[in-house]
Scaffold this active site. Structure first.
Site, PDB file in Angstrom:
ATOM      1  N   TYR A 163      44.442 -58.697 -38.259  1.00 43.36           N
ATOM      2  CA  TYR A 163      42.998 -58.462 -38.394  1.00 43.36           C
ATOM      3  C   TYR A 163      42.485 -59.667 -39.723  1.00 43.36           C
ATOM      4  O   TYR A 163      41.105 -59.653 -39.702  1.00 43.36           O
ATOM      5  CB  TYR A 163      42.961 -57.254 -39.047  1.00 43.36           C
ATOM      6  CG  TYR A 163      43.131 -56.006 -38.039  1.00 43.36           C
ATOM      7  CD1 TYR A 163      43.259 -56.272 -36.687  1.00 43.36           C
ATOM      8  CD2 TYR A 163      43.326 -54.707 -38.374  1.00 43.36           C
ATOM      9  CE1 TYR A 163      43.669 -55.234 -35.850  1.00 43.36           C
ATOM     10  CE2 TYR A 163      43.558 -53.488 -37.260  1.00 43.36           C
ATOM     11  CZ  TYR A 163      43.995 -53.925 -36.062  1.00 43.36           C
ATOM     12  OH  TYR A 163      43.920 -53.265 -34.976  1.00 43.36           O
ATOM     13  N   ASP A 182      46.327 -43.483 -34.385  1.00 41.29           N
ATOM     14  CA  ASP A 182      45.491 -42.961 -33.514  1.00 41.29           C
ATOM     15  C   ASP A 182      46.187 -42.249 -32.536  1.00 41.29           C
ATOM     16  O   ASP A 182      45.751 -40.849 -32.308  1.00 41.29           O
ATOM     17  CB  ASP A 182      44.610 -43.860 -32.907  1.00 41.29           C
ATOM     18  CG  ASP A 182      43.156 -44.055 -33.629  1.00 41.29           C
ATOM     19  OD1 ASP A 182      42.918 -43.907 -34.759  1.00 41.29           O
ATOM     20  OD2 ASP A 182      42.173 -44.147 -32.738  1.00 41.29           O
ATOM     21  N   LYS A 207      58.049 -55.806 -33.604  1.00 45.74           N
ATOM     22  CA  LYS A 207      58.022 -56.168 -32.319  1.00 45.74           C
ATOM     23  C   LYS A 207      58.839 -57.546 -32.752  1.00 45.74           C
ATOM     24  O   LYS A 207      58.505 -58.625 -32.225  1.00 45.74           O
ATOM     25  CB  LYS A 207      56.608 -56.415 -31.823  1.00 45.74           C
ATOM     26  CG  LYS A 207      56.771 -56.912 -30.423  1.00 45.74           C
ATOM     27  CD  LYS A 207      57.213 -55.918 -29.453  1.00 45.74           C
ATOM     28  CE  LYS A 207      57.221 -56.202 -28.063  1.00 45.74           C
ATOM     29  NZ  LYS A 207      57.996 -55.317 -26.932  1.00 45.74           N
ATOM     30  N   ASP A 263      47.502 -49.021 -37.006  1.00 52.80           N
ATOM     31  CA  ASP A 263      46.060 -48.645 -36.405  1.00 52.80           C
ATOM     32  C   ASP A 263      46.185 -48.003 -35.205  1.00 52.80           C
ATOM     33  O   ASP A 263      46.087 -46.718 -35.049  1.00 52.80           O
ATOM     34  CB  ASP A 263      45.336 -49.924 -36.051  1.00 52.80           C
ATOM     35  CG  ASP A 263      43.817 -49.528 -36.106  1.00 52.80           C
ATOM     36  OD1 ASP A 263      43.198 -48.465 -36.285  1.00 52.80           O
ATOM     37  OD2 ASP A 263      43.016 -50.654 -35.848  1.00 52.80           O
ATOM     38  N   ASP A 300      56.622 -50.428 -29.060  1.00 50.60           N
ATOM     39  CA  ASP A 300      56.406 -49.938 -27.786  1.00 50.60           C
ATOM     40  C   ASP A 300      56.915 -48.939 -27.392  1.00 50.60           C
ATOM     41  O   ASP A 300      56.762 -47.932 -27.119  1.00 50.60           O
ATOM     42  CB  ASP A 300      56.555 -51.045 -26.725  1.00 50.60           C
ATOM     43  CG  ASP A 300      57.712 -52.209 -26.713  1.00 50.60           C
ATOM     44  OD1 ASP A 300      58.318 -51.964 -28.003  1.00 50.60           O
ATOM     45  OD2 ASP A 300      58.230 -52.829 -25.708  1.00 50.60           O
TER      46      ASP A 300
END
Ligand code: NAD
Length: 377
Positions: free
Chosen positions: A152, A263, A203, A259, A235
């Site tokens: 970001y 959620d 990852k 993030d 994942d």
């Protein structure tokens, strides 16, 4: 009564910057204010609240999602409480003027690098989740998301024209050893005070930046021999979060993975409208190091209808009492009261089932105050 700033150096006097922002941010802030006011009038805390503009409303007023004056004002407060920013009205603006840039600027300028996102299932809401009750009952996990670096914020970034017909959009995912080290330490310290279990999500099999992430987290773990560390690819982690969320206690992860995973975790709890968060930086003199906000956004689809759930915002106030004001008893009190209200069957629309009593945003805030009045302090 909550009034303007009080600069007196007094014990238990706290100056809070309230940034309602856009959409439902304004509605839930009104309810949070009632709670702050209650604590200011009924406990040893004296809370001064000053409202400031951030996001789309600041763009409309000052042509900027966060002015330097606002940044200066809020950086002198003891804590920031933010509603939410954004909405369709500002989506076509130049990237630098978008409401979300104001929020990112606060996080970056105040170096609020550690984002705590608890996902706790209140007993009464176990049935509201789309998952089976036995999978999520008594769930209590904490996602710690790195907040001031990663994709970001990485440079270079942008959209460039590569030939007449094609453009190329690009971002940079980068982490330094120091950035990973400090968030890993927060993760291990937190895990040490909980179940002594931490899962680092990356990852590392395809992204070098997270290969470094894994290496540094493993190195930091040597200082915490009593905390059990596991690593998981993102994942797999997203799959495991819905398959068997109770296998986790503390998760530490990068900005973007945190993030997305938080959620996902929110739906385990029944609604995005239930999830508070805290963003904390290193304590330095004369600079605010904490911002509290619900995990959800400005929800333009329901803004102005009086149906938004204010509990994520109110639970963010509870986190403020615990982390910034070192009053865990008031954190417990707010959680107890919310639990009671939910057990009594009161619900805003997002968590309401047929057998429940549907109430508005404002009613929910009033009920929290009413139940606080019923508690002996
Ligand atoms: P959102 O979180 O605003 O809404 C997602 C869904 O959840 C919507 O259906 C909404 O009605 C519902 N919802 C969210 N909070 C709720 C609440 N308290 N009570 C009841 N229902 C609730 O996400 P989005 O729709 O993707 O984004 C809308 C805007 O918010 C965008 O402009 C986005 O950029 C912004 N946003 C801001 C933040 C922030 O300020 N921290 C975070 C995420 C998104």
């Amino acid at each position: 009564m909550i009034v303007g700033w009080n600069q007196e150096e007094m014990n238990n006097v706290f100056n809070i910057s309230l940034l309602p922002g856009d959409g439902i941010g304004k509605e839930i802030s009104v309810e949070a204010l009632k709670i702050l006011e209650w604590f200011s009038e009924n406990t040893d805390l004296k809370i001064n609240v000053k409202e400031e503009l951030v996001g789309g409303i600041s763009v409309d007023e000052y042509d900027s999602p966060l002015t330097n004056d606002t940044l200066k004002n809020i950086s002198h407060s003891d804590a920031i409480l933010l509603g939410a920013v954004g909405g369709p009205k500002w989506e076509s603006l130049d990237f630098k003027k978008r409401p979300e840039r104001g929020l990112l600027k606060i996080r970056k300028e105040l170096d609020l690098f550690a984002n705590f996102r608890p996902a706790i299932v209140f007993d009464a809401l176990a049935e509201s989740s789309t998952l089976k009750t036995e999978i999520i009952k008594n769930l209590d996990i904490l996602i710690i998301r790195e907040l001031t670096s990663g994709i970001y914020f990485g440079e270079p970034r942008g959209i460039e024209q590569i030939d007449e017909e094609n453009k190329r959009g690009f971002n940079t995912l980068a982490y330094t050893t120091e950035e990973v080290k400090r968030i890993a330490k927060v993760g291990f310290e937190t895990a040490k005070a909980r179940s002594k279990k931490i899962c680092s999500v990356d990852k590392a099999n395809v992204l070098e930046s997270t290969e470094l992430w894994r290496e540094v987290v493993t190195e930091v773990s040597k200082d915490y021999p009593d905390v059990e560390l596991s690593h998981m690819y993102v994942d797999n982690a997203s799959m495991q979060l819905v398959r068997n969320p109770k296998q986790f206690d503390v998760i530490v992860t990068t900005n973007m993975f945190g993030d997305i995973l938080s959620d996902c975790a929110s739906m385990l709890t029944g609604s995005l409208g239930m999830l508070p968060s805290a963003s904390i930086g290193t304590k330095t003199e004369n600079k605010c190091n904490a911002m509290y906000e619900p995990v959800h956004g400005s929800a333009p689809d329901i803004a102005g209808k009086g149906i938004a759930n204010p509990l994520a915002m109110i639970l963010s106030v509870a986190m403020m009492f615990k982390y910034s004001f070192l009053k865990p008893e008031y954190f417990d009190l707010i959680n107890k009261v919310v639990n009671k209200i939910l057990n009594d069957g009161y619900r805003t629309k997002d968590i309401c089932m047929e057998k429940n009593k549907l109430i508005s945003t404002q009613d929910m805030g009033d009920l929290v105050v009413e139940e606080l009045n019923n508690e002996k302090i």
